[in-house]
Design an enzyme around this catalytic site. Sequence first.
Site, short mmCIF file in Angstrom:
data_model
loop_
_atom_site.label_atom_id
_atom_site.label_comp_id
_atom_site.label_asym_id
_atom_site.label_seq_id
_atom_site.Cartn_x
_atom_site.Cartn_y
_atom_site.Cartn_z
N TYR A 320 0.82 -1.22 0.00
CA TYR A 320 0.00 0.00 0.00
C TYR A 320 0.84 1.26 0.00
CZ TYR A 320 -2.90 -3.43 2.63
OH TYR A 320 -3.54 -4.53 3.09
N CYS A 350 14.53 -10.29 -2.98
CA CYS A 350 14.94 -9.93 -4.34
C CYS A 350 13.79 -9.35 -5.15
CB CYS A 350 15.53 -11.16 -5.03
SG CYS A 350 17.01 -11.67 -4.16
#
Length: 426
Positions: A320, A350
């Site tokens: 968000y 990653c």
Amino acid sequence: MTIPASEFRYVNGELYCEDVSITELTTRFGTPLYVYSRNHIEKQFMEYRTHLREDGLVCYSVKANTSRAILQILGGLGAGADVVSGGELYRAIHAGIDPSRIVFSGVGKTDEEIEYALRVGILMFNVESMEELENIARIAADLKKEAPVAIRVNPDVAIPSHPYISTGFKKAKFGLPEDEALEAYSFAAKTPGLDPVGIDCHIGSQILSLQPFEEAFNKLKEMVKHLKKDGLNIRYFDFGGGVGIKYRDSDSPFAIREYANLVNKIAEESGTIPILEPGRSIVGNAGAVIVKVLYVKKTRFKNFIITDIGMNDLPRPSLYDAYHEVVCVEAVEAIEDREMKEWDIVGPVCESGDFIARARLFPEVQRGAYIAVLSAGAYAASMASNYNSRPRAAEVLVDGDSYFLVKGRESIEYLIKDEVGLEVKQ
Ligand SMILES: *Cc1c(COP(=O)(O)O)cnc(C)c1O
């Protein structure tokens, strides 16, 4: 680096939760480590309990933080639960919350979940579609039971919150528009196996203004009057989630008392018993996640503090773009003189979306230093995953000057325990 009102504070230049030193906890349990304050959880719940009408029900929204210890604390104070899956229903019951105080929300309840909820006897299903209503009727009839239902109404109000946590706009997947909800009620009223006992809405989370709530609740109040005139006995009015919280200085949420007053008034005017489903406001600022600095990386283009928590442990920033206050665990006096620089505080996962804070002013820290990411009690541990094969973090509950490990750190063996390799003949 100001700390939102909570039980986290500096004592003699060192971060504490209630009366326990964070350093003591990291020494004992390692990092990343979720730390929760029992006192804050109880205080927040009691705000709802005290101000909501006495016969009203505070159903803690389990998805905010599913910890058994937290469910036990809240259940002990008389909380019910708002669950959105069979797993949450199971957790709530096993933490001692009586099914008669549990409401079941969510757009995709499976047959197995519906049957489970009917067998244990929950307070009501918050139903989100016509097909779901028909399905609940069918399953209830098969079990020779009557399913208590509320229709979740989508009141179509504009909400100033992140679109992923706003749920009451008309194109959201949640609830039914008013006219279709009324049709669902007349179906429920005449269908064996269904008992329309309530009305429900939940317009979103982290909403910092009362106005959209007022607008939504008034729409539902008119619907209750209409339904009662048609002879339906609507007893419960479920108003949805709780108030927003302060993640940063500029957030100014309204008080739980103000919200409860509004809810009490609407319940009174509609002749119903109020239900609230707060999550974030009970546990959000009760928790922090403590992380360790793995590396400090300065390139010609950017400065990074690389920590041992990733988006798998704290997904809110990636999901968000959420803001979490970040503070040092070590002595504040010691860092006050240090030069502030702009840093991206990131994790080991990653993905470029793996960050805790971006472009944040923060003092220069060293490899091995500890940092607390605040307001991490809600929608943090409960959203954690094993992405990048990272075992989930441990969780500690602090109570005054004592503390309890309430969830152990997952082992790496745990990661593959349910996997079946090709060497196994089936
Ligand atoms: C998530 C959710 C809640 C809890 O909302 P908070 O903002 O955390 O209080 C309540 N009800 C429903 C149906 C939800 O989906």
